[in-house]
Motif scaffolding. Sequence first.
Motif, PDB file in Angstrom:
ATOM      1  N   GLN A   1       2.545  20.451  24.346  1.00 31.34           N
ATOM      2  CA  GLN A   1       2.343  21.892  24.275  1.00 31.34           C
ATOM      3  C   GLN A   1       1.040  22.264  24.990  1.00 31.34           C
ATOM      4  N   PHE A   2       1.081  23.384  25.702  1.00 29.12           N
ATOM      5  CA  PHE A   2      -0.087  23.862  26.435  1.00 29.12           C
ATOM      6  C   PHE A   2      -0.221  25.374  26.251  1.00 29.12           C
TER       7      PHE A   2
ATOM      8  N   ILE B   1     -11.924  23.726  23.702  1.00 31.11           N
ATOM      9  CA  ILE B   1     -10.908  24.223  24.628  1.00 31.11           C
ATOM     10  C   ILE B   1     -11.107  23.527  25.975  1.00 31.11           C
ATOM     11  N   LYS B   2     -10.053  22.857  26.451  1.00 23.24           N
ATOM     12  CA  LYS B   2     -10.159  22.077  27.685  1.00 23.24           C
ATOM     13  C   LYS B   2      -9.124  22.536  28.706  1.00 23.24           C
ATOM     14  N   HIS B   3      -9.528  22.510  29.965  1.00 22.00           N
ATOM     15  CA  HIS B   3      -8.627  22.877  31.047  1.00 22.00           C
ATOM     16  C   HIS B   3      -7.749  21.681  31.425  1.00 22.00           C
ATOM     17  N   ILE B   4      -6.499  21.957  31.656  1.00 22.48           N
ATOM     18  CA  ILE B   4      -5.546  20.927  32.070  1.00 22.48           C
ATOM     19  C   ILE B   4      -5.315  21.058  33.572  1.00 22.48           C
ATOM     20  N   ALA B   5      -5.518  19.973  34.282  1.00 23.45           N
ATOM     21  CA  ALA B   5      -5.366  19.995  35.738  1.00 23.45           C
ATOM     22  C   ALA B   5      -3.903  19.823  36.137  1.00 23.45           C
ATOM     23  N   THR B   6      -3.537  20.405  37.272  1.00 20.59           N
ATOM     24  CA  THR B   6      -2.219  20.180  37.846  1.00 20.59           C
ATOM     25  C   THR B   6      -2.185  18.792  38.494  1.00 20.59           C
ATOM     26  N   GLN B   7      -1.032  18.415  39.018  1.00 16.97           N
ATOM     27  CA  GLN B   7      -0.920  17.113  39.686  1.00 16.97           C
ATOM     28  C   GLN B   7      -1.880  17.001  40.872  1.00 16.97           C
ATOM     29  N   SER B   8      -2.190  18.153  41.471  1.00 11.49           N
ATOM     30  CA  SER B   8      -3.112  18.139  42.621  1.00 11.49           C
ATOM     31  C   SER B   8      -4.549  18.429  42.190  1.00 11.49           C
TER      32      SER B   8
ATOM     33  N   ARG C   1      -4.199  29.697  34.465  1.00 13.69           N
ATOM     34  CA  ARG C   1      -4.831  28.435  34.106  1.00 13.69           C
ATOM     35  C   ARG C   1      -4.100  27.879  32.890  1.00 13.69           C
ATOM     36  N   VAL C   2      -4.232  26.556  32.721  1.00 12.14           N
ATOM     37  CA  VAL C   2      -3.561  25.865  31.621  1.00 12.14           C
ATOM     38  C   VAL C   2      -4.628  25.198  30.758  1.00 12.14           C
ATOM     39  N   LEU C   3      -4.525  25.398  29.451  1.00 11.59           N
ATOM     40  CA  LEU C   3      -5.496  24.873  28.498  1.00 11.59           C
ATOM     41  C   LEU C   3      -4.798  24.001  27.461  1.00 11.59           C
ATOM     42  N   ASN C   4      -5.571  23.139  26.824  1.00  8.19           N
ATOM     43  CA  ASN C   4      -4.998  22.328  25.750  1.00  8.19           C
ATOM     44  C   ASN C   4      -4.641  23.218  24.563  1.00  8.19           C
ATOM     45  N   TYR C   5      -3.584  22.862  23.869  1.00  6.97           N
ATOM     46  CA  TYR C   5      -3.164  23.587  22.663  1.00  6.97           C
ATOM     47  C   TYR C   5      -3.749  22.880  21.446  1.00  6.97           C
TER      48      TYR C   5
END
Length: 355
Positions: A42-43, A84-91, A104-108
């Motif tokens: 979950q994100f 709260i942490k940022h989740i990186a994309t594959q790139s 942006r995508v963050l940890n849930y």
Amino acid sequence: MNISIQNKLSELLALPPELTQVSAIGSGHINSTWLLTSIDKQFIVQKLNTEVFKNPAQLVSNAKLIEQHLNAKQLQNNYPLEIIKHIATQSDEHLIKIDNAYYRVLNYISGSYSEDVVKNTQQSEQAAYAFGVFAHALQDFDAQQLHTVIPDFHNLAMRFEQLNTAITNNVVNRVKHCNGEIEYCLTQQHLITELSQVAKHIPLRVCHNDTKINNMLFCNTTHKAKAVIDLDTCMAGLWLYDFGDMVRTFCSPEAEDSTNLHNVVIRKDIFSAIVKGYVTPLKSSMSILEQESLLLGAKIMPLMLSVRFLTDYLNNDVYFKVAHAEHNLERAQNQLALYKNILSNEEWMHACLMS
């Protein structure tokens, strides 16, 4: 969120699009937020409001710097809250552009809940303590590293300048409906000088700048504060602003647009809980002057909001969303009632703060 954007985000995160789903989450008024679920992951996904945050890259940069600092503190057992942490994309991207919009995508953080209204003194103290712990962990972080994502966010002098301009322009002839409120606000400009003098003698800090109760996550089982969230407005500032915003948003039993003005008062038990919670982790880091300045923050924040609401009312409601023609005027009257009640309780509040 439409399905094409959902699928694009899933692909960027290396998740099978056919096994992901999204649902709206949170009650924020600026960014749009969703919970993205895929099999066992979950994100949090946020679409950043670029009308408010003109440079989303700076916002993400600020949040990443704070995240890294808090991670280092946590590794030293000096930060007990979740981060709260940022989740990186594959790139390895932390800011994602899709169709001219930024995400942006963050940890849930699971096992948690948030509140929109303060329910009791325990909740007030828990939230204030966590905001204090957050501030304490960042006291050795150079606040000037942070970008100013919203210029003049807490610039009281500028807010009064905007009010005076709105009075002069009187674009929809509303001055006559609020002469009393205008005259009273203008008599309170001495706080500009007071703030300017105090600011010369206290340090520049990392401020959260939006210390409402709904920017705190609580644990489902212990009901203790679990994480400080929404770091979008984190900038260099003074701790008095964060304290003042807690007082402004926690202490009155009425919503900020309530017209039940006789009930817009400082609840002393809630104020005492805020003081105990916030000052406890920070006391060893503050001078007496900085601790005293927190009361100035409690006065400045409702006055500044009342000035902003009044200005928007005079400008024909171009900034704050309104439900009816007098909405911003009612908000201004509400915040002025709270400000006046603070002034009438100032001696008691000072004693509570410094005890």
